[in-house]
Every structure is written in C-alpha cells, then in structure tokens.
Design a protein around this motif. Sequence first.
Motif, PDB file in Angstrom:
ATOM      1  N   ARG A   1       5.631   4.366   2.075  1.00 17.43           N
ATOM      2  CA  ARG A   1       6.063   5.319   2.428  1.00 17.43           C
ATOM      3  C   ARG A   1       6.911   5.064   3.657  1.00 17.43           C
ATOM      4  O   ARG A   1       7.918   5.638   4.150  1.00 17.43           O
ATOM      5  CB  ARG A   1       5.051   6.492   2.978  1.00 17.43           C
TER       6      ARG A   1
ATOM      7  N   ARG B   1      10.219   3.509   3.182  1.00 12.33           N
ATOM      8  CA  ARG B   1      11.183   4.305   2.909  1.00 12.33           C
ATOM      9  C   ARG B   1      11.960   5.006   4.023  1.00 12.33           C
ATOM     10  O   ARG B   1      13.051   5.219   4.165  1.00 12.33           O
ATOM     11  CB  ARG B   1      10.590   5.568   1.780  1.00 12.33           C
TER      12      ARG B   1
ATOM     13  N   THR C   1       0.883  -1.306   0.211  1.00 15.52           N
ATOM     14  CA  THR C   1      -0.038  -0.238  -0.106  1.00 15.52           C
ATOM     15  C   THR C   1       1.084   1.325   0.043  1.00 15.52           C
ATOM     16  O   THR C   1       1.998   1.194   0.337  1.00 15.52           O
ATOM     17  CB  THR C   1      -0.730  -0.032   1.354  1.00 15.52           C
ATOM     18  N   PRO C   2       0.269   2.304  -0.405  1.00 14.75           N
ATOM     19  CA  PRO C   2       1.207   3.646  -0.566  1.00 14.75           C
ATOM     20  C   PRO C   2       1.781   3.793   1.091  1.00 14.75           C
ATOM     21  O   PRO C   2       2.768   4.402   1.218  1.00 14.75           O
ATOM     22  CB  PRO C   2       0.070   4.791  -0.751  1.00 14.75           C
ATOM     23  N   LEU C   3       0.995   3.862   2.134  1.00 12.62           N
ATOM     24  CA  LEU C   3       1.552   3.935   3.304  1.00 12.62           C
ATOM     25  C   LEU C   3       2.302   3.034   3.606  1.00 12.62           C
ATOM     26  O   LEU C   3       3.539   3.422   4.037  1.00 12.62           O
ATOM     27  CB  LEU C   3       0.140   3.942   4.385  1.00 12.62           C
TER      28      LEU C   3
END
Lengths: 330, 342, 462
Positions: C139, C142, C134-136
């Motif tokens: 992030r 990273r 998922t995008p979360l």
Amino acid sequence: MTTRELSYAQAIQEAMAIAMEADERVFLMGEDIGVYGGAFQVTGDLVERFGPERVRDTPISELGGAGVAVGAAVTGMRPIFEFQFSDFATLAMEQIVNQAAKMRYMLGGEVSVPVVMRFPAGSGTGAAAQHSQSLEAWFGHVPGLKVIQPATPHDAKGMLLAAIADPDPVMIFEHKLLYKMKGPVPEGHYTVPIGKAEVRRQGSQLTIVATAIMVHKALEAAETLAAEGIDAEVVDLRTIRPMDKDTVIASVKKTSRLLCVYEGVKTLGVGAEVSAMIAESEAFDYLDGPIVRLGGAETPIPYNPELEKAVVPQVPDIVTAARELVSGRR
Amino acid sequence: MAKAQAQAVADSVRGDNRPFALSHFEPAVLEDALRQMYLIRRFEEGAEESYMRGLVHGTMHLSIGQEASAVGICLPLTDADMITSTHRGHGHCIAKGAEVKRMFAEFFGKTTGYCKGRGGSMHIADVSKGNLGANGIVGGGIPIAVGAALSIRMQKRNDVVVSFFGDGANNEGAFHEALNIAAVWKLPVIFVCENNGYGMSTSTARSTAVPNVADRAAAYAMPGVIVDGNDLSAVAEASVAAVERARAGEGPSLIECKTYRHRGHSKSDRNRYRTKEEIEAWIARDPIGRFESQLVEYGIMTRDAVEALRENVEREIADGIEFAKASPMPLTQDVAMYVYTD
Amino acid sequence: MPTEVILPKVDMDMATGRISRWFVEEGAAVKKGDVLFEIETDKAAMEIDAPASGTLANVTGREGVDIPVGEAVAWIYAEGETPAKADAAPIPAVPSVPGPAAPPAPAANGAAPAVSASQIEPVGSEPVAGIRATPLARRLARQRNVDLAALDGTGPKGRVQAKDVERAATVAAEARERAPAVVPAAGHTPARGDVEVRARAVGQATAPITRQSSAASTWLRQGEGTPLVLIHGFGSETASWRPLLTAFDRAMPILSIDLPGHGAAVDLPAGGFDDLVAHVESELAAQNIGVAHLAGHSLGGAAAAAVAAGVAVEARSLLLIAPAGLGPEINTGFTEGFAAAHDETALRTWMRELVADPAVLSDGFVNATLRARADGRLPAAQTRLGPLLFSQATQRFSVRGLFERLAMPVKVIAGGADRIIPSRHVQGLPGHVGVHLFAGLGHMPQLEAREAVARLLAEIVR
C-alpha cells in the motif's frame, strides 16, 4: 459504588445472587449445585439463601437438564444452567445447537430463549482429556447463540449480569484456573456489554488478541517485551459471538501486526476467525507481517503436568512469537 | 370443564353406556372435534397436492390416519396449556387451535405463515395457542416440555404440558432423561407417544426392547396407559385422566396411542417396508369414519350436519390455499431477522 | 369432472421429472391406487398411483422426456364422462441434450492440444512479478510511487516490509530534490495505472451506489427485483444489447458490463480470460450486486459461466448465447480481422461473418459500430487482447468443466450456421443444461431472432 477484591468464582456467585434477588424468574439448575455448592464452589451457599426450588440440583442428565432449561426459558423463566465441566456439553449439544439457538428463528420470532449456560473450561488442573477442553469455538459457530469468555472477576460479574438480562441464549465459558484469581469488583448491580472487546494494554508495535486466561499470559508477556523495547497492545476479546471486529481492526491498523493467543485447539479456533476477519478487513492493507496464531496443540489435553503445559501457549511462547513478528523475522 | 364434569356425573347416575367422550363432553365440543379431524385430514391432503404441484419446498411428514390422537389428547386442554410437537405435527398444530390459512402460508414460505417462512412444515406452530413448536429432531421437544412444566410449577399456575412424540423417540436418550426428571420433580406433563409402528422404516418390534412404549413408564414410576389411537373417545378418556392427575399435582403420565400413518414417512418414501394388506387393514379402521359414525349413531349429529361440516372444511381449505398463494414472499435482505432478539 | 393426473414432485430438489414407463395404456380402465406410471429420479424409481378410478385418457406425458413438476400428464374420466377429443399436444420436453457428455471434437488440423474439460486455462497473462511484500508495504509503495521490484526486502526470504518502502521513498525524495527534472524510472507508469484502477474500485465499493452507472457498467433499465446482468462478446460492447432489449419487456433492472478493452472500459488492461472474469466480479461487487441473472454472448458467455460457477455472486439463472469456451476451435481470422477493423469496408466485411442473413445488419448498426472504432483506441486494445484469448485457430480457455456444478437454470442458445464458433460445441453438455439450437442462424441469434431469444430470456429470468 464501593469496590472490593473478590475472586472470579465469588464474582459469579454475587452476580447470580443479585439477579435472583431482583427477579424471581431467575433460578439455577445444575449437577450438585445445591448443598454441595457446585464442583468448583461457584454456587456455594446460595441454596441456603434461595432454597432448593431456585437452586435446583438436577440428576446427572446433561441433555435432559439443558432441554428443561431451554423449555423453562421459552415459557417465562430465566434459568442459569451450570455444566459441571464444559466437556459435558457434548452430551447436550442437541438441545443447545438445534433447540436453544434456533427456536426463535424457526418460529419466526414468536419466542425468545433467555437461557444462560455456564461452562467451566480449560486445562491446567490435571484432569486430563475429558475435563480440560476449550470448546468455545464450537459454539461460536452457531448463529443464535452468544458466546462470552470473561477474563477478570470484574467482567465475570458484569458480563454474567448482562447475560441474564439478555433475551437470547448466552454461553459463558469460565476458565477453571481463573476461579481463584482475585480482582477489584464493584458492589451492587452493573453490566459489562456482550460483544465489546477491551484494550487491556495500549501499545504501538503489535496487537495481541487473547481470550480468557490467555489475556493474563499476554499481559505478562507484554511486560517482558516492554523491557526489550517492544510495545505490545493487548486486546481482551471477551466475546466470541458476536465478535467486536471494530476494536480489533482499529488496533491492528494502529500496530500493523497481529498475534492471536487462545487455549482452544489452534486449527479452526477462535484465532483462526480473528485472523481471517482481519485478512478480509480494511486492516489488511496495514499489515506489515504475517498474522500469527498461538493456540492449543493438535492433541487431547494430557495428564502429566509438563505435557499439559506444553500443549497450550505459555508466556515464553508469546514473547518469542511477538519478538519475531516485530523484528521482521517471521 | 366444571360443566362437563357435572354432566359426566349425571350420566353415570343414569347408567350411561355411551363412549366416554360422548358422555363427558358437550355436543358442541364433540362437533368441533370432528371438524378438527376433517380439517387435519383435508389440510394434509391439500398440502400434499400443493407439494406435488411444486408449490411447497422441502419435504413434509403427513399424519393422515392419526387424527384421533392429536384431537383426542387436546380435547381437555385450554389455551393456557402447552404442547410440544413433532416433525409429524400438523395435526397437533390444528388440534391446538391454529388456523389452516396461516399454516398453508408457512408451507408456501410466505411472510403471513406462522413462522414467517423461516420454519416450514417441520417447525410449524401457533405459539399464541400454547404450541411450543413442531420439532425436526426426534425427541427434541420432550425435555423442553418438561422445562415448560417446571415454569408452570415455579409460576404457581395450574396448567399442564403435553409432549407429543413418535415411537422412534422412545429410544432416544432425551426421552429417558426427560421422563426421569419430570417424575423426580412431579411435574405436570403428559407424555404422549403416537406409536404408528415405524420409526421411518424400522418397526418398533425391531427397534424397541419392550412390546409397548407404555411399558417404559414403570421405570419412571408413572402411569403408562395404552389406548387405541384410532378411537377418539378412548384417546380423550386417557387424556382427561392424565390431565386431571397433572393438575392435581400428582405428576406426569405416559399415554401410548397405537395408531398408523396411511402415508409414507415423508414424501420420498417408497413404502417398501409395509405390506399393502397392512396399510389397507389400518385404512379400514380410519379414525374419522369411526368417530363420525359414533356421533350419528348416538344422535349427536345428523348426517346432514356432518355433510355441512365437511363442506365448511372444504371452503376453509380452499380459502386457506388462496390466502397462502396471494401472500407476499419474505425479502431476502430480511433473512437474518429473528436470529437474535433486536 | 375428469381427474387430472400430474407429474408429481417426489423428491426434495425436483423441478422436472421423467416418466420411465407407463403401466396403463390410453383408454384403459384404472382403479384408484393402481400404479399408473413410474418416475425416474437421481435416487430411485417411484411408482405413481392413480388418483381416481375411471378411464385413462388424453395421455400427454411422454416417456423419457423431462416434464415440469405439476404438469398434467393425463386425465382420468369417471364412468359416464366422455373423454375430450384427444387434441392435447404432447408436452414439449424441457430442452436438453440427451446422452453422456461427449468429449470435445478434435481440432480439424490436429494441431490444437486437447482442452482439459475441468479447468479454465489462464493463458497469456503476464508472468506474476514474484515480489514478496507485506500488504502495508504494497500500500505504501502504491501511495508513494515506489517500485517494489526495485527494492531488496529486509524481511524473511527478502520480503519487502513497510520500513523498506519508507527508506526507498525517502531516498527517492532526496534524489528528486537534487534533480527535479528526472524522468520516472521504467515500470513507473504501469504502477500508476494500477493505482488509478484500484482507486476507482474502492471508491465505488464505499459510495452509496445503488443503480448508478459507472465507467464500465451501464444500467440499461431500472426496476424492482433481481437484476439481469449482460456481458457482451469479443469486439462488442453495451450498445449491442439494445436490439434484443427492444423485444424484452420485463420491468427488471438490467446492467450491462463492458469488458476490459471494450466500450467504455477500453483503457482497462487485461492479461487474459481470468482478468475478464475478475473484472465482471469486481463490477458486480462495486454495484452491490450479490444475486443476479447472468446472460452473456460469445466471450461474454464464457465469462458469465465462470462468474456463475464462482462464489462472488449468486447467479439465479444463466443464459449463454453462442458461448465461447466450450470447445477448441474458433475462427481467429475473424477475431483478428474484426479487432483490427476501423474503416467501413473492413468492418462491414467482418460483420457479415457474424450473421446468416446480412440484411439484419442495419446501416445504423454498422455506422454506430464504425463511429465507436474510428479513433483507433478500440482496435488497438482488442488487437492486444485478442491473441491472449484466441490464437492459432484455438480458444485458449475453457469453461466446459464448470457446467456440471452449475446449480441454477442454464440455457445455451446457438446458431447452426455460426461461422465464428462451431455450433457443435454446445453438444454433450450435462443434461440439466437446456440447449436451443437455431438451425439457420449465425453467431448472433440475439440479433437475427431477437423475439425468440427474448422469450427464452424471459423464461429463464422468471
């Protein structure tokens, strides 16, 4: 200021009466809004109070009537034009989309078009395919218009008063099943701003963005979910154009999950816009699951009551979608 | 107006047999009417030339040949009276008092144009002079005119609204709905059909079930008058009668001006649906030449005065084009200005 | 005074027109309203009438060539007027290559596959890892240096969710506490590089960055109006534009972008042509440029065309100098040799290939190039990048199919004696593209004919 319980229809009627009392430029036009009181009794007895000049029955002439309202608005009046059913807006699209929405722009800002158009909308009354649609997204696609969908009697009155005071054309979509819903409404004049969403329920695990009657279904679903330990936030969008992006983005950043619930046809609907807006926003990097939409089925609204319920999102649908989203199964 | 009426009464007592407009209006008003007709003609020719030189974006619809209708109808109007216009609306705009320099500026898309470069030819209007806008939708302005007349009624004013439209609009639903509402509510509107014989390429004979658009008036219980739209005096006479009726609270009228556009529908018209003979016959009945001859014949203007008027118009057109060329372009970052009221 | 006969605009989107035939000859008498000539447009033929009566003279509008709208094509002299000596030169046609688009010429050795005209082929990029997250989760990974590829997601189809990353980060932190000297796991370094690149892009997008040069973008000139954006060719960099700009005197803002592996962007990785295009688009976004004139040389020309065809920026015009991406062949001996070159002999040898007349290569120019490449970073980066773009004498991407939909003015400049990319690749482009072929020049017309190229640039950015 005293607050009483009023129905949504009474709240709208009260807003119109207050505005007409305060400003003689405000008047009403529509089919059978005079002695008949309007198809949904929203104008009620206003004709007795303000007379047939200001509570003006029109012929069954949606295009002509809408155009007359636009012309009156451009020349110093503040007309409120009632469509008997929002479906009949299809007969008047030319005047709404080509004239009302664009006149100010085409004339380089030399005029404004302070017209309010009211649209009884939505399904659930057994009126079938031509009297039950939710067409608000069509209008949300037109720069120059403002499009609102109040969900409570309080907002219906406050947003209508804001719409009447607004210098630009405002389309107000009133879900027919809300007309009889009661709620606290302050007396006297107040406004609820156009373009501002409202967080109806605070939550931490999921944002449900809903419009009109779906706000109430989402709140009901949130109670069921709470019993299961799922903490849903419910955002009442209230305005489709201009959309309150900040409130929705802030909510999704907090909860990491988004469920959009709306009655209009799912494809290319209001929820599609909310989803895309979030996908493009800074909230994207906070999403911990796919964005999910619950919208109307890809069919006309059917007559049979069971079929009619089946084509729009219901409370159990919202509960199921929310549960799957929060548990990571979607 | 009072003065003009007094003059008309005096003339009728004398047994005046001059054309209506010449006995009804002061010489200065008549001279100005001729000036406006020249101005419309030369404005459109100037716009056409600018278009061909690539200075004008989009397209335009020229009313060359229809000047008597625009000017004659607007003769009895004041600045407080309003009009709605059409895609072929340059003449209405000038007849209602607009300045050609700001019209050229609009055609060139400049900030000094009437619509600040947002409207162009099809939406041109000087709102301050009571023009509620040219309209890109056939029949789009007709219900709006009725709404403006409703405002006049509710605001208890004595003004009137003229709604110009072409023969094409008489088959739109908006036309019928608007005429009906105006008649039911007895509103002060004058519906003016400029019948130039063709809705784009389709002749009225092929598109309209009645021989005259004015025949439609009977269905809405209002007077329907047919006039020679190339005769300024005949047009003005019909307009004066309809305006008086509207101001007296007697309701709307429909005037049909039979006229002709010398040019094609728009700049991309190949003129395949009209014969050269037909076009030439109408050019021979050019409204400007006819009115000019009348003014000279009845001693209202001398040939020299006519010539001076023409020269003035030439200068105004040339100055207008220079003004438009020299005006600033709008900034792209301002493109969303005027979508909403700030 | 004689009456001018112009080539009129007869259609909404018409900038030029073609006279298909004249109905009246030079010197003939015409009457106002007579049909003079016929214009061909996409939609129809339109007959144009004489604007006045008299004698047709000084006919300069030739049949069959593109003539700008509003240009005089003839004059009509009234009776008594004497036609001027017919010294008017014919109107030069708006340059275009006539005839239908020809398919690219087959490669000489027949080994290269036919390049599809309608697609840019992404070649050589590293295979996408195929991680579902998922995008979360991405992030968080990273931010906390967690390798997503090493995680088993608990979501549907193994999708990594935020809680999976958090669990892994906690485990890793506990492990570090137990063994602080552990070397980071494989795959860690690229992830960190990724973070740095993104961080910079985000910083630029949010800061107030009008006309501030950034790491990979340099404002060569400040000014008012729509900016001109320059994109250099393979092995080159921002500095290579300076000679051309000495001859280009427009006071417009000019931005030069260094491609990944080049100039100031030497350390940015790129997996192929698409990454170069994405880099240009993100640099433009970081500079808040939504509308621009684009100009590019060679590889940068292909990138400029791809950017112009995309939606990230509205290109007002496009100027391509010896562009790549129009046909199959390229001199990979040069691209490989130049990429590796970092001493004077090698560099001079390969640079001579770029031009028809080596005299234009000033010592200063060669030495500046040498200094930039001396530390070996540029040669290393370009040796890595080169084969992802060009190998086996073949260009591994094509932008040819994009030209049909380029709606802005487009000019293509080529040198007939180009030894890097055959100049015949500029043939057969759609008719709206202006082609300027300089017979005696090589791969760098902007160096060898800088006045002429600057003039063409000035014309198109008007």
